[in-house]
Motif scaffolding. Structure first.
Motif, PDB file in Angstrom:
ATOM      1  N   GLY A  49      -7.307  39.350  57.945  1.00 25.12           N
ATOM      2  CA  GLY A  49      -8.583  39.776  58.520  1.00 25.12           C
ATOM      3  C   GLY A  49      -9.762  39.546  57.591  1.00 25.12           C
ATOM      4  O   GLY A  49     -10.687  40.359  57.546  1.00 25.12           O
ATOM      5  N   ILE A  50      -9.753  38.443  56.843  1.00 26.65           N
ATOM      6  CA  ILE A  50     -10.846  38.181  55.908  1.00 26.65           C
ATOM      7  C   ILE A  50     -11.374  36.765  56.092  1.00 26.65           C
ATOM      8  O   ILE A  50     -10.767  35.944  56.774  1.00 26.65           O
ATOM      9  N   GLY A  51     -12.503  36.479  55.472  1.00 28.64           N
ATOM     10  CA  GLY A  51     -13.060  35.135  55.474  1.00 28.64           C
ATOM     11  C   GLY A  51     -12.883  34.512  54.108  1.00 28.64           C
ATOM     12  O   GLY A  51     -12.502  35.204  53.158  1.00 28.64           O
ATOM     13  N   PRO A  52     -13.161  33.193  53.991  1.00 29.51           N
ATOM     14  CA  PRO A  52     -12.995  32.516  52.700  1.00 29.51           C
ATOM     15  C   PRO A  52     -13.862  33.124  51.600  1.00 29.51           C
ATOM     16  O   PRO A  52     -13.534  33.014  50.424  1.00 29.51           O
ATOM     17  N   GLY A  53     -14.950  33.793  51.985  1.00 28.22           N
ATOM     18  CA  GLY A  53     -15.831  34.404  50.995  1.00 28.22           C
ATOM     19  C   GLY A  53     -15.164  35.505  50.196  1.00 28.22           C
ATOM     20  O   GLY A  53     -15.638  35.886  49.125  1.00 28.22           O
ATOM     21  N   GLU A  54     -14.074  36.055  50.736  1.00 31.85           N
ATOM     22  CA  GLU A  54     -13.392  37.134  50.017  1.00 31.85           C
ATOM     23  C   GLU A  54     -12.258  36.623  49.130  1.00 31.85           C
ATOM     24  O   GLU A  54     -11.494  37.406  48.580  1.00 31.85           O
ATOM     25  N   VAL A  55     -12.129  35.289  49.044  1.00 35.69           N
ATOM     26  CA  VAL A  55     -11.075  34.713  48.202  1.00 35.69           C
ATOM     27  C   VAL A  55     -11.702  34.221  46.900  1.00 35.69           C
ATOM     28  O   VAL A  55     -12.575  33.353  46.915  1.00 35.69           O
ATOM     29  N   ALA A  56     -11.257  34.781  45.786  1.00 32.25           N
ATOM     30  CA  ALA A  56     -11.860  34.457  44.493  1.00 32.25           C
ATOM     31  C   ALA A  56     -11.500  33.044  44.052  1.00 32.25           C
ATOM     32  O   ALA A  56     -12.299  32.363  43.422  1.00 32.25           O
ATOM     33  N   ALA A  57     -10.287  32.605  44.365  1.00 37.05           N
ATOM     34  CA  ALA A  57      -9.841  31.282  43.938  1.00 37.05           C
ATOM     35  C   ALA A  57      -8.540  30.955  44.642  1.00 37.05           C
ATOM     36  O   ALA A  57      -7.870  31.832  45.179  1.00 37.05           O
ATOM     37  N   VAL A  58      -8.195  29.656  44.620  1.00 36.25           N
ATOM     38  CA  VAL A  58      -6.905  29.245  45.157  1.00 36.25           C
ATOM     39  C   VAL A  58      -6.164  28.448  44.083  1.00 36.25           C
ATOM     40  O   VAL A  58      -6.776  27.704  43.318  1.00 36.25           O
ATOM     41  N   GLY A  59      -4.858  28.690  44.002  1.00 34.37           N
ATOM     42  CA  GLY A  59      -4.013  27.950  43.054  1.00 34.37           C
ATOM     43  C   GLY A  59      -2.895  27.254  43.808  1.00 34.37           C
ATOM     44  O   GLY A  59      -2.469  27.716  44.863  1.00 34.37           O
ATOM     45  N   ILE A  60      -2.437  26.127  43.272  1.00 29.07           N
ATOM     46  CA  ILE A  60      -1.404  25.343  43.951  1.00 29.07           C
ATOM     47  C   ILE A  60      -0.154  25.238  43.076  1.00 29.07           C
ATOM     48  O   ILE A  60      -0.249  24.950  41.883  1.00 29.07           O
ATOM     49  N   ALA A  61       0.995  25.515  43.681  1.00 24.75           N
ATOM     50  CA  ALA A  61       2.286  25.200  43.055  1.00 24.75           C
ATOM     51  C   ALA A  61       2.936  24.170  43.956  1.00 24.75           C
ATOM     52  O   ALA A  61       2.810  24.255  45.172  1.00 24.75           O
ATOM     53  N   ASN A  62       3.630  23.201  43.377  1.00 22.86           N
ATOM     54  CA  ASN A  62       4.127  22.134  44.241  1.00 22.86           C
ATOM     55  C   ASN A  62       5.496  21.625  43.822  1.00 22.86           C
ATOM     56  O   ASN A  62       5.899  21.761  42.667  1.00 22.86           O
ATOM     57  N   GLN A  63       6.210  21.043  44.817  1.00 24.85           N
ATOM     58  CA  GLN A  63       7.432  20.306  44.525  1.00 24.85           C
ATOM     59  C   GLN A  63       7.060  19.252  43.499  1.00 24.85           C
ATOM     60  O   GLN A  63       6.038  18.575  43.625  1.00 24.85           O
ATOM     61  N   ARG A  64       7.906  19.123  42.480  1.00 22.27           N
ATOM     62  CA  ARG A  64       7.517  18.254  41.383  1.00 22.27           C
ATOM     63  C   ARG A  64       7.973  16.809  41.646  1.00 22.27           C
ATOM     64  O   ARG A  64       8.918  16.577  42.374  1.00 22.27           O
ATOM     65  N   GLU A  65       7.266  15.884  41.037  1.00 26.30           N
ATOM     66  CA  GLU A  65       7.641  14.458  40.972  1.00 26.30           C
ATOM     67  C   GLU A  65       7.471  13.672  42.270  1.00 26.30           C
ATOM     68  O   GLU A  65       7.436  12.445  42.254  1.00 26.30           O
ATOM     69  N   THR A  66       7.391  14.336  43.422  1.00 25.30           N
ATOM     70  CA  THR A  66       7.224  13.624  44.688  1.00 25.30           C
ATOM     71  C   THR A  66       5.899  12.856  44.660  1.00 25.30           C
ATOM     72  O   THR A  66       4.862  13.397  44.280  1.00 25.30           O
ATOM     73  N   THR A  67       5.980  11.589  45.052  1.00 25.91           N
ATOM     74  CA  THR A  67       4.913  10.634  44.770  1.00 25.91           C
ATOM     75  C   THR A  67       4.163  10.193  46.031  1.00 25.91           C
ATOM     76  O   THR A  67       4.783   9.780  47.007  1.00 25.91           O
ATOM     77  N   VAL A  68       2.823  10.287  45.983  1.00 23.94           N
ATOM     78  CA  VAL A  68       1.986   9.820  47.086  1.00 23.94           C
ATOM     79  C   VAL A  68       1.034   8.742  46.560  1.00 23.94           C
ATOM     80  O   VAL A  68       0.435   8.914  45.493  1.00 23.94           O
ATOM     81  N   LEU A  69       0.915   7.633  47.276  1.00 25.39           N
ATOM     82  CA  LEU A  69      -0.115   6.629  46.988  1.00 25.39           C
ATOM     83  C   LEU A  69      -1.007   6.543  48.218  1.00 25.39           C
ATOM     84  O   LEU A  69      -0.513   6.439  49.338  1.00 25.39           O
ATOM     85  N   TRP A  70      -2.320   6.631  48.004  1.00 22.76           N
ATOM     86  CA  TRP A  70      -3.200   6.570  49.159  1.00 22.76           C
ATOM     87  C   TRP A  70      -4.463   5.748  48.892  1.00 22.76           C
ATOM     88  O   TRP A  70      -4.800   5.471  47.748  1.00 22.76           O
ATOM     89  N   ASP A  71      -5.116   5.360  49.989  1.00 27.42           N
ATOM     90  CA  ASP A  71      -6.314   4.534  49.947  1.00 27.42           C
ATOM     91  C   ASP A  71      -7.523   5.427  49.688  1.00 27.42           C
ATOM     92  O   ASP A  71      -7.792   6.350  50.443  1.00 27.42           O
ATOM     93  N   ARG A  72      -8.236   5.151  48.600  1.00 24.80           N
ATOM     94  CA  ARG A  72      -9.362   5.997  48.206  1.00 24.80           C
ATOM     95  C   ARG A  72     -10.467   6.036  49.287  1.00 24.80           C
ATOM     96  O   ARG A  72     -11.138   7.043  49.466  1.00 24.80           O
TER      97      ARG A  72
END
Lengths: 259, 503
Positions: free
Chosen positions: B68-91
């Motif tokens: 029941g909140i908006g993004p304004g009430e979020v101080a920060a976001v952190g990411i944890a991720n599956q390691r080593e999985t590789t993405v290549l993309w067009d800039r």
């Protein structure tokens, strides 16, 4: 007296049918054999599948008797399975309430502690898992007595011989007192104890239900009476709310849709 | 508006989850969405990076709505991720040029063999702390560049970007083709085989060894630092942390001091030991990796021991043998007997990982007699996880020169009391389970909150850590040594099973 319930009669007929012959039948075969509309047969089969009495083969779509039927006589829910399903909710309850959390099931007239989360104050505590608690003097035990007919019968037998075991002067003493206490538990949907298992100790507990509402255990908090109860000796309403929310969340995970 | 929450994004191998935490580190809301696993050929495992991004677009706002909140009430976001999985993309378009290659994918096995035979192959372990193996990113990037015509040229011009999942998500969150920030953190970069473990920067020798153009690589940043502000999904929220999932769990378990370790028990198990601000080179089969880096402080290193099969052995017992119907029943069955009856199972289903690294080993069950029941086998299943942990801990103690005093545990198997007691017994140290089981998400949230001052310091985070359960060693030392000896003899019997192919 009301007449027989048609859908239960039909369900019984489907089970008898599956118990015969090869034991693997498709929906059409079942519907034709019993003279039911496919939709009706499907509805009954889906329900039987939900409670584990019927299983459907993924590849062929055929139905057969489920494993749960074979284990009807033994424990309905493995206690280690119960712990594994409840562990996150028990942690959350301890974090919200600031008290120790225990989950108990009935074992031969006692409460068997199957899960225990420490009070989150990092004081020295030891795991109570495997410990037996008295039924009539603990909130968890009272919930089990109120909803588990077998548990109630075991303790009832003990009462016939005389008084219930007394741990403090506030422990429920007589059969009559216990019946009254259990009626209140059923009315409110939760139980409490205050200075009943030991002076200065209190607890609040609520039932954990599985499919169809069957009570498979009880979950509660326990701690110092002055923290659990208000000045009038009643459990604090917000704590009761946390306990009931957590027990309901576990019940929903176990498939008890209406609670 | 007061900023009352921190969000974590846990981009895992099977699903992506968003969790909001409050200041005391308690869960406020959880949303989750699974993504498809693609197996186009034997040994290949792929993800659709766009599907994962779309999942985040959905579950991010859902997590806010649930609380029941908006993004304004979020101080920060952190990411944890599956390691080593590789993405290549067009800039320019933001579209991946190939499916994401997952860490489990073994398409580079021939390439890795070729690379390891080169006379200069020793530079890899010396500079990045890891052995040459298929699941790290560099061989995958090289394979993709070789596989697609013209891709290398585009990468050299900086038109095609490389990233692990955190880079891909941060780039998209910060605007994608429209000004997206192309960064990674030290822990994820340490799993590429391309980062110099001491400089914490891309190593020109390693880039040359693998033939990977610098222009396609993200900038390496600390694990806890604001990289940019989200312009999509969580508009205005600062993106302030990224860590590989196992490093995030180390952080979430508040293993901030040298000598503190955690072990996450899932399908396999990952034990990470904080070794302080100096990398420790392993001579006992462990990986040297970056644990975390907070802002401009020195990086903290870790030794990592991975065990291929722990929970997977229980699943095998359930799904392949059908002896139990749910995983937790292994404990019920094991408790029908008092001991293993002399039976040991070494689950070397695809070889043994740390500390042995023997790919030719295969599983064995030894000590079978007519006395053995399924209860004894269930004991042996659980004990295999205990002894494998002991082997990794012994290797860590030897490499790091510090003896472990407590093991912090998390993951699904921690609900098994018999197993946790056994681990305490064989390690001869207390085993402790924290109250928040979601240590991966919590670690990412902690690192993000720390970067923006939502939490003041590491000690503040430590105060949020609470013990939910503790198992104290209770095994007779003589029996422990006897059993360990039996286990080691069982392992010997698993080694050398697969015959070397001729030639």
């Amino acid at each position: 007296m009301p007449g027989p319930v048609q859908s239960i009669e039909r369900a019984a007929a489907i089970l008898r049918l599956l118990a015969q012959g090869s034991g693997r039948l498709g929906l059409t075969e079942i519907a034709n054999s019993l003279g039911l509309a496919r939709g009706t047969a499907h509805g009954i089969l889906r329900t039987l599948q939900l409670v584990g009495f019927v299983e459907q083969d993924e590849a062929t779509g055929k139905y057969q008797l489920g494993a749960a039927l074979l284990h009807l006589g033994t424990s309905y829910l493995d206690v280690n399975e119960l712990r594994s399903r409840a562990i996150n909710w028990a942690d959350a309850l301890a974090a919200r309430s600031g008290e120790a959390v225990r989950i108990g099931t009935h074992l031969q007239g006692k409460v068997l502690v199957v899960h225990h989360v420490f009070r989150p104050d990092d004081s020295l505590q030891t795991l109570d898992v495997g410990m037996l608690l008295p039924m009539h003097a603990t909130a968890i035990g009272k919930v089990l007595l109120a909803y588990d007919a077998n548990a109630a019968a075991t303790v009832q037998d003990a009462v016939q011989d005389g008084e219930l075991e007394q741990f403090t002067r506030r422990t429920v003493r007589t059969h009559k007192e216990l019946s009254r206490a259990l009626a209140t538990v059923r009315e409110h949907g939760w139980a409490s104890d205050a200075d009943e298992a030991g002076m200065g100790e209190a607890g609040v507990a609520a039932p954990i239900r599985g499919y169809g509402g069957l009570v498979v255990g009880a979950m509660g908090i326990s701690g110092a009476t002055e923290r659990i109860c208000d000045s009038g000796g009643r459990p604090r309403p917000e704590l009761v709310g946390y306990v009931r929310d957590a027990a309901r969340a576990v019940s929903r995970d176990l498939g008890a849709s209406r609670w | 508006m007061t900023q009352r929450y921190v969000m974590s994004i846990d981009q895992g191998t099977t699903s992506t989850r968003c969790i909001l935490f409050d200041q005391r580190g308690r869960l406020v809301s959880v949303t989750q969405r699974e993504h498809k696993q693609h197996f186009p050929r034997p040994g290949w495992v792929e993800h659709d990076a766009v599907e994962i991004w779309r999942n985040l677009e959905r579950i991010g706002p859902e997590a806010l709505a649930q609380a029941g909140i908006g993004p304004g009430e979020v101080a920060a976001v952190g990411i944890a991720n599956q390691r080593e999985t590789t993405v290549l993309w067009d800039r320019r378009t933001g579209v991946p040029v190939a499916p994401a290659v997952v860490w489990q994918d073994t398409r580079t096995d021939t390439l890795v063999d070729e690379l390891s035979r080169r006379p200069d192959a020793h530079v890899v372990r010396e500079r990045c702390g890891l052995p040459l193996a298929t699941y790290f990113s560099a061989p995958t990037v090289r394979w993709l560049l070789d596989d697609t015509d013209g891709l290398r040229e585009r990468a050299e011009r900086g038109e095609v970007l490389f990233g692990t999942m955190e880079s891909w998500l941060i780039w998209n969150l910060t605007g994608g083709p429209d000004g997206g920030v192309h960064v990674t953190d030290v822990t994820n970069a340490s799993r590429t085989l391309l980062m110099n473990l001491r400089d914490l920067d891309w190593d020109p020798v390693l880039l040359g060894f693998f033939g990977i153009p610098r222009a396609m690589l993200p900038e390496i940043r600390p694990s806890s630092e604001t990289y940019g502000t989200a312009r999509r999904v969580l508009p205005g929220v600062r993106i302030s942390a990224a860590l590989g999932d196992q490093q995030a769990a180390l952080f979430g378990q508040t293993c901030f001091h040298r000598g503190e370790a955690k072990c996450t028990y899932g399908t396999g198990a990952f034990l990470l030991l904080n070794t302080g601000t100096e990398p420790v080179a392993s001579t006992h089969g462990l990986l040297t990796t970056v644990g975390y880096q907070i802002g401009d402080q020195p990086a903290v290193y870790a030794l990592e021991g991975s065990i291929a099969i722990t929970g997977a052995l229980v699943q095998w017992f359930r799904d392949r043998l059908g002896i139990i119907s749910t995983a937790p029943e292994i404990e019920t069955l094991a408790r029908t007997v008092d001991d293993n009856g002399g039976c040991y199972i070494v689950p070397a289903f695809s070889g043994l990982f740390a500390p042995h690294w023997r790919s030719e080993a295969r599983g064995v069950i030894v000590g079978l007699t007519s006395y053995i029941t399924k209860g004894h086998l269930a004991r042996a299943v659980l004990e295999a996880t205990g002894w494998q942990t002991r082997e990794v801990v012994d290797a860590m103690n030897a490499d790091a020169g510090i003896a472990l005093t407590t093991l912090k545990v998390d993951g699904g198997m921690t609900s098994d009391n018999l197993l946790m007691q056994f681990i305490a017994d064989v390690l001869d140290v207390p085993v402790v389970r924290p109250m928040v089981a979601e240590t991966v998400s919590l670690g990412a949230a902690y690192a993000a909150g720390l970067a923006v001052g939502y939490w003041p310091d590491l000690e503040g985070l430590r105060r949020n850590w609470h013990r939910a359960a503790q198992w104290t060693p209770a095994m007779d030392p003589e029996r422990r040594e006897d059993e360990y000896d039996n286990w080691r003899r069982a392992v010997e019997r698993a080694l050398g099973w697969i015959k070397p192919t001729a030639g």
